[in-house]
Design a protein around this motif. Sequence first.
Motif, PDB file in Angstrom:
ATOM      1  N   PRO A 292      48.514  38.473  30.227  1.00 38.50           N
ATOM      2  CA  PRO A 292      49.561  37.440  30.275  1.00 38.50           C
ATOM      3  C   PRO A 292      49.001  36.037  30.525  1.00 38.50           C
ATOM      4  O   PRO A 292      49.501  35.053  29.975  1.00 38.50           O
ATOM      5  N   ILE A 293      47.933  35.953  31.332  1.00 37.40           N
ATOM      6  CA  ILE A 293      47.369  34.624  31.618  1.00 37.40           C
ATOM      7  C   ILE A 293      46.712  34.071  30.350  1.00 37.40           C
ATOM      8  O   ILE A 293      46.838  32.886  30.021  1.00 37.40           O
ATOM      9  N   GLU A 337      51.889  33.952  38.155  1.00 32.42           N
ATOM     10  CA  GLU A 337      52.655  32.822  38.692  1.00 32.42           C
ATOM     11  C   GLU A 337      51.720  31.712  39.185  1.00 32.42           C
ATOM     12  O   GLU A 337      51.938  30.526  38.935  1.00 32.42           O
ATOM     13  N   LYS A 338      50.629  32.134  39.830  1.00 31.82           N
ATOM     14  CA  LYS A 338      49.668  31.142  40.347  1.00 31.82           C
ATOM     15  C   LYS A 338      49.060  30.367  39.170  1.00 31.82           C
ATOM     16  O   LYS A 338      48.982  29.129  39.203  1.00 31.82           O
ATOM     17  N   ARG A 341      51.453  27.878  37.905  1.00 31.14           N
ATOM     18  CA  ARG A 341      51.596  26.692  38.766  1.00 31.14           C
ATOM     19  C   ARG A 341      50.444  25.717  38.566  1.00 31.14           C
ATOM     20  O   ARG A 341      50.577  24.524  38.806  1.00 31.14           O
ATOM     21  N   GLU A 342      49.299  26.242  38.144  1.00 30.25           N
ATOM     22  CA  GLU A 342      48.129  25.371  37.980  1.00 30.25           C
ATOM     23  C   GLU A 342      48.106  24.645  36.631  1.00 30.25           C
ATOM     24  O   GLU A 342      47.253  23.806  36.383  1.00 30.25           O
ATOM     25  N   LEU A 343      49.041  24.985  35.758  1.00 26.20           N
ATOM     26  CA  LEU A 343      49.061  24.338  34.440  1.00 26.20           C
ATOM     27  C   LEU A 343      49.639  22.926  34.557  1.00 26.20           C
ATOM     28  O   LEU A 343      50.459  22.661  35.442  1.00 26.20           O
ATOM     29  N   PRO A 344      49.261  22.011  33.644  1.00 22.39           N
ATOM     30  CA  PRO A 344      49.885  20.682  33.661  1.00 22.39           C
ATOM     31  C   PRO A 344      51.395  20.808  33.449  1.00 22.39           C
ATOM     32  O   PRO A 344      51.850  21.719  32.734  1.00 22.39           O
ATOM     33  N   ASP A 345      52.166  19.907  34.043  1.00 18.69           N
ATOM     34  CA  ASP A 345      53.629  19.986  33.955  1.00 18.69           C
ATOM     35  C   ASP A 345      54.142  20.106  32.525  1.00 18.69           C
ATOM     36  O   ASP A 345      55.064  20.861  32.248  1.00 18.69           O
ATOM     37  N   ALA A 346      53.507  19.344  31.611  1.00 21.29           N
ATOM     38  CA  ALA A 346      54.003  19.327  30.226  1.00 21.29           C
ATOM     39  C   ALA A 346      53.901  20.713  29.587  1.00 21.29           C
ATOM     40  O   ALA A 346      54.726  21.077  28.742  1.00 21.29           O
ATOM     41  N   VAL A 347      52.909  21.503  30.008  1.00 19.90           N
ATOM     42  CA  VAL A 347      52.747  22.862  29.460  1.00 19.90           C
ATOM     43  C   VAL A 347      53.694  23.815  30.182  1.00 19.90           C
ATOM     44  O   VAL A 347      54.448  24.572  29.579  1.00 19.90           O
TER      45      VAL A 347
END
Length: 478
Positions: A292-293, A337-338, A341-347
């Motif tokens: 999934p990641i 989920e972690k 959360r670490e992805l840039p907001d736009a993604v």
Amino acid sequence: MVHLTEVQVGVLPLKRFAKVIGREQMREALKTGAKLRRRLAGRVVWNVNSTAVGGGVAELLQSLLCYARSVGIDARWVVIRGQLEFFKITKRLHHALHGATGDGTELGERERQIYEETLRENTLEMASLVRPGDIVLLHDPQTAALAPELVRAGALVIWRCHIGYDASNEETERGWAFLAPYLEDVPAFVFSRSAYVPEYCDHGKTTIIEPSIDAFSPKNQELPEAAVHTILVQTGLVDGPPPSPPNPSFTREDGSPGRVTRRADVIRLGRAPSWDTPLIVQVSRWDPLKDPIGVMRGFAAWMQGDSKGSAELLLAGPEVSGVTDDPEGAIIFAQVEKAWRELPDAVRDRIHLVSLPTADVAENAAIVNALQRHATVVVQKSLREGFGLTVTEAMWKSRPLLASAVGGIQEQIEDGVSGILLKDPTNVEEFSHGLSRLLGDASYARRLGEAARERVRERYLGVRHLLAYARLIEALDR
Ligand code: UDP
């Protein structure tokens, strides 16, 4: 019963497959069914696995056994009981047979002791139910240690392994060495692909039977677009006003009406996607081998390369408390989920992490059905895969698929004809390129989807699966 749980199996008319396979083939199937019924003359065909809900095996048993009962075969289903410690070991075994390390724990004497102790209690109970001449189909590593005692009790034991790896490595060796002692006296093995048969299983005793789907189950039945829409709004997966009438309907296996009433638990930044937003969907248990990641990373790469694309990604799986034989689910979901959360907001803004309600299996299936039907592209970016029923399900719904060339997915999809195969599932560029192709060329995507449906009609419907079992039992029961 203290340890085993018998799952109630209904009766479904095998005859309804005539609609999809034609009358001639249907007549043949009914004839074979009647012949087997006469041969068995009341003997029971037991199926034993480790969960009634979640994952491919439960999915198969839910419908196949109901159809078998409709032609007079006394097919039954029991589920073994085990503690967390047992299922951690069997999940480790599952990874090993896939050639993967899993959590890296031992498969030594201590683990063997726990495994055997758990199954000893289940075996005693099972042995008291089984009569000489009964057929017992044991599914997957979780049930292997039941075999010796049931063979001694005079049952015809078939061990079916739904997982495997095309090559052998240190991990497959470890897994098979653990299981081998329980398989010595088993007269027959079933695998989904010949590449999965290890040297520990006598090839002369092995039959290949590919899995199948039930075209009429809540998971795969036809759903009008309006029903898809209302189910997705009701569960909170698509934005919109509350559906009217409020709870959308589907048809349960037994023909009675079912309702989707629960909402999915969704982690997202903003709102649910609108009905018109193209959706990229992967439905899977929360398992590292479903990557999934990696799907999120591939999606991020696609966003970077295709700045005009408006598609969003929806990763859906069962709520983590829902699958009792998969203790890894909660840990992997937390990791996903972690990473999210670490992805840039736009993604992140365009990725939805969805936990589907599992309290009602048919409701869960109806939601998966609606999601798969609504998907613009279905992805299955697995790193390993036994067979991949999610792929078959999406193919039946004529969806364009982007899926890894691993395990049984390679048998199902002909690359560029009935879907796109990812040669290297870890290559995000290849994934991103495949997505662009499918999202950017609607007529190509439609052609792939149509070919996919035909392929399932020819090879992967439950009626063919039952015929293969009938032939096998006939050949063994001499
Ligand atoms: N599935 C489901 N609900 C979920 C996630 C998965 O019903 O939330 C089903 C999916 O539709 C498929 C099965 O679980 O029928 C998964 O089978 P597959 O062979 O793809 O993978 P497995 O879980 O056995 O590794």
